[in-house]
Write an enzyme that holds these catalytic residues in place. Structure first.
Site, short mmCIF file in Angstrom:
data_model
loop_
_atom_site.label_atom_id
_atom_site.label_comp_id
_atom_site.label_asym_id
_atom_site.label_seq_id
_atom_site.Cartn_x
_atom_site.Cartn_y
_atom_site.Cartn_z
N HIS A 4 0.85 -1.19 0.00
CA HIS A 4 0.00 0.00 0.00
C HIS A 4 0.89 1.23 0.00
CE1 HIS A 4 -3.60 2.42 0.69
NE2 HIS A 4 -2.87 3.12 1.55
N CYS A 5 0.65 2.11 -0.97
CA CYS A 5 1.49 3.31 -1.13
C CYS A 5 0.83 4.50 -0.44
CB CYS A 5 1.69 3.61 -2.61
SG CYS A 5 2.65 5.13 -2.90
#
Length: 334
Positions: A4-5
């Site tokens: 997850h960025c």
């Protein structure tokens, strides 16, 4: 699924990885260009240090230049490392989670070597741990083509390139190093299937199994509380009783004589007891004194009763003072 960025507030997966990689590439290039502009400005100021201050930038401009340079340098370093990391993962066709799985598998192999190639599951069963190769590394070129969803290198840099379809992420080509039925990730004893636990006696701790009803249970609990309170007081009373018994035994063991010698012996015992007690009465926990040397009995409190009785624990101070005044008045009247 890769990770997850937080920069884009989105998950990096099979369908978004090409866009994420292009985002890192162009962001790093843009920050590098800004870094070059900042260094050009800084080098110009450094080369003109001898010029008058009114010909140079203001303090606010210098502070802004320094803040922009520090912020851009830190961001460029972080994104540069992230870009290199993702380029490496693309070349070997590994996601971040798959890299963790490979490290975990290596750890299990090291542990299994110490136990003959087997590890124990939570159910107590033995599980064989053997080395498995990563099945999705099919070569650098094929890995890049699969990750970027195109064989055209120019399309890899196209910001408007098409998004990979969901169906293309359902199955992936393998390198054939392992048997066809081999699963990935490798089995982990700590993640082995666990049967649903069944209680041997589900009603063992139910209140319905108690022989007492609710009222009797509360009464028994209060009785145990009272017994505990008495046991907490008992050590002091026991210590006083033991001292009295020891003194009595010492007196009985001595050889008493008749006549004047006997009376002299009794007087010696009394003097010895006074000397051993410091010339004062026996003082235990009940013989409490304050900083002025006053005892509880000076306030009209019966020490022997109050120490073992909790009925007057909350007696107001005014009542104690009134008792003391009454005792003092009675003493003065005599």
């Amino acid at each position: 699924m890769d990770h997850h960025c937080p920069w884009t507030n989105n998950c990096v997966s099979h369908t978004t990885f090409p866009h994420f990689l292009r985002f890192l590439l162009y962001t790093t290039l843009g920050l590098s260009l800004l870094q070059s502009f900042l260094f050009t400005r800084l080098s110009y100021l450094w080369s003109n240090l001898d010029m008058p201050s009114y010909l140079g930038p203001s303090p606010f401009q210098l502070g802004h230049l320094f803040a922009a340079l520090m912020t851009n340098s830190i961001t460029l370093f972080i994104l540069g490392v992230l870009l290199l990391r993702n380029l490496w993962c693309l070349s070997i066709n590994q996601t971040t989670i798959e890299g963790w799985e490979i490290e975990r598998h290596k750890t299990l192999l090291r542990r299994a070597r110490q136990y003959g190639g087997y590890l124990t599951t939570p159910e107590g069963n033995k599980m064989r741990i053997r080395k498995q190769e990563f099945p999705y590394d099919i070569g650098i070129w094929s890995n890049i083509v699969q990750g970027m969803n195109s064989r055209n290198p120019l399309n890899w840099l196209n910001p408007l390139a098409a998004t990979p379809s969901l169906s293309s992420g359902l199955s992936f080509e393998t390198n054939g190093f392992e048997d066809e039925g081999t699963v990935w990730p490798p089995p982990d004893p700590d993640r082995a299937y666990r049967r649903n636990p069944t209680a041997v006696n589900a009603d063992a701790f139910r209140y319905a199994e108690s022989e007492l009803d609710a009222k009797d249970t509360v009464a028994a609990f209060k009785a145990r509380q009272a017994e505990d309170a008495m046991r907490r007081r008992r050590p002091y009373a026991g210590a006083v009783d033991r001292d009295e018994v020891e003194d009595e035994v010492e007196r009985n063991e001595e050889d008493f004589t008749y006549g004047d010698d006997a009376s002299d012996g009794v007087e010696d015992d009394e003097e010895e007891s006074k000397t051993r007690g410091g010339g004062k009465e026996r003082e235990g926990e009940a013989a409490w004194r304050n900083s002025e040397g006053e005892r509880l009995k000076d306030f009209g409190v019966d020490e022997d009763v109050e120490f073992y009785d909790e009925q007057d624990d909350d007696m107001p101070l005014s009542e104690l003072i009134a008792r003391r005044q009454a005792t003092s008045a009675a003493g003065n009247s005599y």
